[in-house]
Structures are given as structure tokens and as C-alpha cells.
Design a protein around this motif. Structure first.
Motif, short mmCIF file in Angstrom:
data_model
loop_
_atom_site.label_atom_id
_atom_site.label_comp_id
_atom_site.label_asym_id
_atom_site.label_seq_id
_atom_site.Cartn_x
_atom_site.Cartn_y
_atom_site.Cartn_z
N ASP A 151 0.81 -1.22 0.00
CA ASP A 151 0.00 0.00 0.00
C ASP A 151 0.84 1.27 0.00
OD1 ASP A 151 0.93 0.00 2.60
OD2 ASP A 151 -1.04 -0.15 3.55
N PRO A 154 1.78 3.09 -4.34
CA PRO A 154 1.16 4.23 -5.03
C PRO A 154 1.75 5.58 -4.61
CG PRO A 154 -0.52 2.65 -4.39
CD PRO A 154 0.76 2.20 -3.73
N VAL A 157 4.84 6.06 -6.69
CA VAL A 157 4.40 6.43 -8.04
C VAL A 157 4.04 7.91 -8.08
CG1 VAL A 157 2.64 6.06 -9.82
CG2 VAL A 157 3.63 4.10 -8.59
N ALA A 158 3.35 8.37 -7.05
CA ALA A 158 2.94 9.78 -6.98
C ALA A 158 4.14 10.72 -6.90
CB ALA A 158 2.02 10.00 -5.79
N GLU A 213 3.11 1.66 -14.04
CA GLU A 213 2.28 2.60 -13.30
C GLU A 213 2.93 3.98 -13.25
OE1 GLU A 213 -0.09 -0.50 -10.33
OE2 GLU A 213 1.51 0.76 -9.51
N ALA A 217 1.47 7.48 -14.97
CA ALA A 217 1.33 8.71 -14.20
C ALA A 217 2.09 9.87 -14.85
CB ALA A 217 1.82 8.49 -12.77
#
Length: 370
Positions: A151, A154, A157-158, A213, A217
Motif C-alpha cells: 500500500d 502508489p 508512483v505519486a 504505473e 502517471a
């Protein structure tokens, strides 16, 4: 008749950009960013090399967690974006084009670089065994990383997406995602490090998920025609390996091609033969990727011309030759002598060995004066 030399010095349309030649300045860490913020010195360095068809900036971390070296620039704060704006403005005034390389070192770090001296992060809790981290206290063994929780991914990735937004605000023409050389994306890709059992580990499709991913983005910020990816399928830098690089990177190339990325940048040495060197993967990637292919790996003028003539690549990137020769395209086109690089100043601070390499006319004038 078009010759190989005509190809190397001929224009090329890279997405929306018109490149005046096919020589790319490769990303090279130079360790001149005190406080991890680019300065006027960076602007001068990159402006001097604006005759490259395309400049790819030195690797630039997307967060404090991504730092693994002294004085490397970032792109996660407004001050860093403002520093990079000095660079892009200078390059554009000189008629050049420049992409920013987005970077997170992952396990290639040391606790002294990490916020609150936390453990670095990676795909798995496996430390780099070869070499040392170069810290403010001198060489130190690499710290053992902790595996990112599913978890948490992400959020990483951000960080790349935020870095892309900052790069766009700083005026870059595009970005390159650094998925090579044993840094965090490579640590997810290759099974010599990735021992995960969740959706980011095991199969090739799962190990490629993190890169894809991030790519989705970042292309959401810049558009696919201004985004490239750099990979090193057979490189062992930072203690990397994979059991089947052809299958892995063939899949990666096909997926990036489907996303219509503007280029794939492949780092694979051209010298050495099996069993002393692994089997090359570049030819397979050429078959799987429909965008522009940039090759890198010790290319000479003659080897670059041969690669273009054979259709192996559309562009060739040069590292150390651009470092020591700000006017490299002119020197190569005229078959002029190249400056010798000063290895001792590759990662030092200050202007020496950074912005003081002479251009061709300057070198000839200095020689005549003697």
C-alpha cells in the motif's frame, strides 16, 4: 546518396521536437548541486552543450527518500524547480532541447542520506553487496533496505508524477524515467533483487507493473510524446542481475511501445563477447519498440554511424565525450581531436572540470599562443 555520417548529423523529428542532429547528451551525475538545488553553474554547463540534438539531464531525485549521493539535484521542491528553470531558460536561449531524468535510488543509498536516518526502501530487503555508498563521512557499506509495503507503492508512483509536474513547471521539453542501473525501478524489474510475493513480484508482468504505473502517471502530465524510459537490460551495476533479461525487457519494450512513448533509451555496452559479456538485448528491443530507440554504451563515431545505418537505433547518446567536449557535434562532424576528460573532477564541486573544457576554436587558439 545518404551516408552514415549524413544520418548522424541529420535532423530527426522526436515527437513534437525537431532535433538538428542525432547525438544525444546522456545523463551524467556531476555532484555540483549544494543543498540539492541547481544553480547558475548548472545553467552554464548545460548551455555550453546545447548543440546536442537532445540533452538528458543528470539523474534528479523525486524525493528526499530517493537520495543516494552527495550534491545531486532534486525536483521535489519549488526551489529546485526554480533552479532548474535557470537551466532550461539557458538551454532554450542557446537553441537547445532538454529532458529531465526522474530518479529514485531505492536501496542504492545509506541511512545518512535518508530522512530521520530511516532505512532506504526497495522492492525487497536485500542490500547491495558490492561497492560502497559515498557519504559525507566517506565510503560506507550500503544500508540494508526495507521492502516497500504494497500500500506504500502508489505513494512512490505519486512522487514521480509530482516530479514530472515540477519538471514541466521548470520548462523542460520532456522527461526520462530512470529505470536503469540498479535504482528503484530496476530493483522491481529484475528478479536478482525482487523477491516479492504480491502483485509487484514473481511474474514478469508483475515485476514490470511498478514501471508501467509510473509511466502512466508521468505521461498523464507530459503526454507520451514527451516521455522516454531508460533501461539497462544486462548491466550489473549496483549488484543487479536477472534470470531472463530478454523475456523481461522484451515485455517492457512492448508495453512501452503500446503506450506510444517517444523513446526507449537502452544502456548496453557494444564491446565484449560471451562468455565475458552477456548476450545483447538491444536487437530484440528494436523489434518490440516502435518509437525512437536511443542506444548508449561506449559508442565511437564509427560505431554510432554503423548503428544508424543498420537501423538498430534512431539516436545515439554519448556520456563522457559530451562531459569533456561541450561542442561534441562539431568536433565529431569535423573529425577534430577530442578533449581528454579530467576523471578526478567528475564528482567534485565547483567549476573546475565542469564548465572550463575548451571549445574547438578556444583549444586551437590556446595551442597557437604556445
Amino acid at each position: 546518396m545518404t551516408t552514415a555520417s549524413d544520418l548522424l548529423f541529420s535532423p530527426y523529428a522526436l515527437g513534437p521536437l525537431s532535433l538538428p542532429n542525432r547525438l544525444v547528451m546522456a545523463p551524467m551525475t556531476r555532484s555540483r548541486a549544494e543543498g540539492h538545488v541547481p544553480t547558475e553553474l548548472h545553467a552554464r554547463y548545460y548551455e555550453q552543450r546545447a548543440s546536442a540534438g537532445l540533452i538528458i539531464s543528470e539523474a534528479t531525485q523525486v524525493s528526499p527518500q530517493g537520495i543516494g549521493y552527495l550534491r545531486t539535484p532534486g525536483i521535489h521542491t519549488d526551489a529546485q524547480a526554480e533552479g532548474w528553470r535557470l537551466v532550461t531558460d539557458a538551454v532554450h536561449r542557446a537553441g537547445g532541447r532538454i529532458f529531465l531524468q526522474l530518479w529514485h535510488v531505492g536501496r542504492a543509498s545509506h541511512v545518512s542520506f535518508q530522512p530521520d536516518r530511516q532505512a532506504p526502501v526497495s522492492s525487497s530487503a536485500i542490500a547491495i553487496r558490492k561497492g560502497h555508498a559515498h557519504t559525507a563521512e566517506g565510503p560506507q557499506p550500503y544500508s540494508t533496505p526495507r521492502a516497500l509495503e504494497t500500500d506504500e507503492i502508489p505513494g512512490v508512483v505519486a512522487l514521480f508524477e509530482h516530479g514530472a509536474r515540477q519538471a514541466k513547471a521548470a520548462g523542460f521539453d520532456g522527461v526520462e524515467i530512470h529505470a536503469a542501473n540498479g535504482y528503484i525501478i530496476d530493483q522491481f524489474l529484475r528478479d536478482g533483487v525482487n523477491r516479492r510475493t504480491d502483485r509487484y513480484g514473481g511474474s514478469i508482468q508483475n515485476r514490470a507493473r511498478f514501471l508501467l504505473e509510473i509511466t502512466d502517471a508521468v505521461t498523464g502530465v507530459f503526454g507520451a510524446d514527451r516521455v522516454g524510459v531508460r533501461v539497462s537490460p544486462t548491466g550489473d551495476y549496483n549488484d543487479m542481475s536477472d534470470s531472463d533479461p530478454k523475456a523481461l525487457f522484451g515485455h517492457v519494450a512492448a508495453e512501452l511501445s503500446a503506450r506510444k512513448l517517444v523513446y526507449l533509451h537502452v544502456v548496453e555496452p557494444i564491446s565484449g563477447e560471451p562468455p565475458d559479456a552477456p548476450e545483447r538485448v538491444t536487437t530484440l528491443l528494436r523489434e518490440r519498440f516502435r518509437g525512437a530507440l536511443i542506444v548508449n554504451g561506449g559508442y565511437t563515431l564509427e560505431a554510432a554511424e554503423q548503428a544508424l545505418r543498420a537501423g538498430v537505433a534512431e539516436l545515439v547518446s554519448f556520456g563522457v565525450p559530451f562531459l569533456a567536449n561541450p561542442d561534441l557535434p562539431e568536433r565529431l562532424s569535423r573529425r577534430a581531436p577530442l578533449n581528454a576528460p579530467d576523471v578526478a573532477t567528475f564528482y567534485s564541486d565547483g567549476p573546475r572540470g565542469y564548465v572550463d573544457y575548451p571549445r574547438l576554436g578556444e583549444a586551437q587558439a590556446a595551442s597557437a599562443a604556445r
